[in-house]
Design a protein around this motif. Structure first.
Motif, PDB file in Angstrom:
ATOM      1  N   ARG A  57       8.378  -7.997   6.476  1.00  0.00           N
ATOM      2  CA  ARG A  57       8.495  -8.358   7.898  1.00  0.00           C
ATOM      3  C   ARG A  57       7.866  -7.295   8.788  1.00  0.00           C
ATOM      4  N   ARG A  90      12.847  -2.665   1.502  1.00  0.00           N
ATOM      5  CA  ARG A  90      13.220  -2.447   2.897  1.00  0.00           C
ATOM      6  C   ARG A  90      12.306  -1.392   3.505  1.00  0.00           C
ATOM      7  N   CYS A 120      14.605  -2.889   8.142  1.00  0.00           N
ATOM      8  CA  CYS A 120      14.254  -4.306   8.081  1.00  0.00           C
ATOM      9  C   CYS A 120      13.564  -4.578   6.752  1.00  0.00           C
ATOM     10  N   ASP A 121      13.226  -5.811   6.516  1.00  0.00           N
ATOM     11  CA  ASP A 121      12.465  -6.192   5.341  1.00  0.00           C
ATOM     12  C   ASP A 121      11.057  -5.596   5.452  1.00  0.00           C
TER      13      ASP A 121
END
Length: 132
Positions: free
Chosen positions: A63, A51, A59-60
């Motif tokens: 990502r 994360r 968020c990831d």
């Protein structure tokens, strides 16, 4: 200037430091997106390897990196960067950060008002952080 803009446009390292104060013992660390030579676009965020946290929230990690690279290349074709782990203390060290090639961070007191209390208060906007 709204807090989100403040931490998106130059004080991301202060926000990462405040986050690590609360969550660093849980395996989170600071990562610097260091632009390749001839490019601009620094960013510092906290991550546990899966994360990531920055002014957007949690968020990831993949990502966040994909978004950052895509946006940078949209505005600067050929843009590239490396990822470097930073010790938390360098994030608020101001002039000492300049000992690291390419890094030039302001200390919290080098802002109009000390940015660290502002960063700590900003973290309160993310109640999900308590579950990390």
């Amino acid at each position: 200037m709204p807090d989100r803009v403040f931490f998106a446009c130059g004080a991301c390292h202060i926000l990462a430091y405040a986050f690590l104060e609360q969550h660093g013992e849980k395996g989170w660390q600071a990562v610097w997106i260091k632009p390749a030579a001839g490019h601009t676009g620094n960013h510092i965020f906290a991550t546990d390897g899966v994360r990531a946290f920055d002014y957007h929230g949690v968020c990831d990690r993949g990502r966040l990196l994909s978004h950052y690279w895509r946006r940078a290349r949209l505005h600067h074709p050929g843009w590239d960067a490396t990822l470097e782990t930073l010790d938390a203390e360098i994030l608020i060290a101001g002039p000492a950060s300049r000992q690291i090639d390419g890094l030039w961070l302001r200390g919290p007191s080098e802002y109009f008002q000390d940015a660290l209390p502002r960063a700590r208060a900003f973290l309160d906007r993310f109640p999900a952080l308590a579950a990390l």
